[in-house]
Design an enzyme around this catalytic site. Structure first.
Site, short mmCIF file in Angstrom:
data_model
loop_
_atom_site.label_atom_id
_atom_site.label_comp_id
_atom_site.label_asym_id
_atom_site.label_seq_id
_atom_site.Cartn_x
_atom_site.Cartn_y
_atom_site.Cartn_z
N LEU A 75 0.86 -1.18 0.00
CA LEU A 75 0.00 0.00 0.00
C LEU A 75 0.89 1.23 0.00
O LEU A 75 1.94 1.25 0.66
CB LEU A 75 -0.91 0.02 1.24
N ASP A 76 0.47 2.25 -0.73
CA ASP A 76 1.22 3.50 -0.75
C ASP A 76 1.28 4.10 0.66
O ASP A 76 0.43 3.84 1.51
CB ASP A 76 0.57 4.52 -1.68
N TYR A 77 2.26 4.96 0.86
CA TYR A 77 2.43 5.68 2.12
C TYR A 77 1.14 6.36 2.56
O TYR A 77 0.75 6.30 3.73
CB TYR A 77 3.56 6.71 1.95
N ARG A 188 -5.12 5.45 -8.14
CA ARG A 188 -4.91 6.90 -8.16
C ARG A 188 -4.79 7.40 -9.60
O ARG A 188 -5.35 8.45 -9.96
CB ARG A 188 -3.66 7.24 -7.35
#
Length: 288
Positions: A75-77, A188
């Protein structure tokens, strides 16, 4: 599979005091609810804002660790939600195979800018590197008819409108997102490509959307078939218990109820269907 005896920090702390909530655990897997604005791991041994540090040891992502954790997804930050880790290499291989063969089902809750013009949509834009930022950051780009993208890989996302509303008097939509593929920044990028950037996405809004306190993308549910077991883990809907969000939010229209566990499972069933009769459907691809 026989896993090593882990000494997780979470076993010594109450759930109330934990930065990372443990959602599920057995002898092979550990699944947590990752907070937003937290790294999964880091090569910096002094970095404590990581899932690896909060759950086990700060070097748990390294093969040389005495207590290695194998991240079978990422998962992205800025993204919060369900994150799966394996406790052994055989368990990691089993989960990795399920992801590779697209046997897993992942469901994300996103709030995007604008009121979308569909109830159900499929986005079929390849995702590749942005040549203008190739050497400066990790920004990706959707392959549309007008974009110039390199190192493109096919990518598909399904979207279901759950609710429309207003955030700081600007129109927003609550979407259920189901990635069919798993490309870097796929959700995104696809939201941005259709003109509805995720609320608080600083990178894909060209660094303009900086007023929200977080990016509103949350991994809500993971269905993971491994060996003879199907692991189904779900978090609570995070946004509507967040005072930082609620003070700026006003609901407009609810297309599908989704805030309870049962209702969320129902909308997952809707988005899983190959078609839904009587809905406003939109296909996004390079031909339109």
């Amino acid at each position: 599979m026989n896993a090593p005896n882990f000494n997780f920090r979470g076993f010594r702390m109450s759930t109330k005091n934990m930065a990372v909530e443990i959602l599920f655990e057995n002898s092979d897997y550990l699944i947590v609810n990752k907070p937003y604005d937290m790294y999964i791991n880091s090569d910096d041994e002094n970095e404590k804002n990581t899932v690896a540090y909060q759950i086990a040891r700060c070097d748990s992502h390294l093969s040389t660790s005495s207590q290695p954790l194998h991240f079978v997804q990422r998962l992205d930050y800025a993204t919060s939600g369900v994150l799966c880790m394996a406790k052994s290499r055989p368990a990691a291989a089993s989960a990795g195979k399920a992801f590779e063969k697209r046997l897993t089902r992942k469901y994300y809750l996103a709030i995007v800018r604008g009121h979308v013009g569909f109830e159900l949509a499929d986005v079929d834009y390849g995702v590749g590197a942005d040549p203008e930022t190739l050497h400066s950051n990790h920004k990706m780009l959707a392959r549309t008819s007008s974009s110039q993208t390199i190192q493109v890989r096919s990518a598909q996302t399904r979207m279901l409108l759950l609710e429309t509303g207003w955030y700081q008097r600007s129109p927003v939509s609550v979407l259920l997102l189901k990635p069919i593929t798993g490309r870097r920044h796929q959700l995104r990028v696809h939201c941005n490509a259709i003109g509805h950037t995720i609320l608080g996405d600083y990178t894909y809004s060209d660094r303009s959307d900086c007023s929200p306190h977080r990016m509103f993308l949350h991994a809500s549910r993971l269905v993971l078939p491994v060996d003879k077991e199907v692991i189904d883990v779900q978090t609570k809907t995070p946004y509507f218990s967040d005072e930082g969000f609620l003070q700026h939010w006003k609901s407009d229209r609810v297309a599908y109820p989704y805030k309870t566990k049962g209702d969320f499972n129902d909308v997952c069933d809707v988005i899983d269907k190959s078609y839904v009769l009587g809905v406003n459907y939109k296909m996004y691809n390079c031909t339109n």
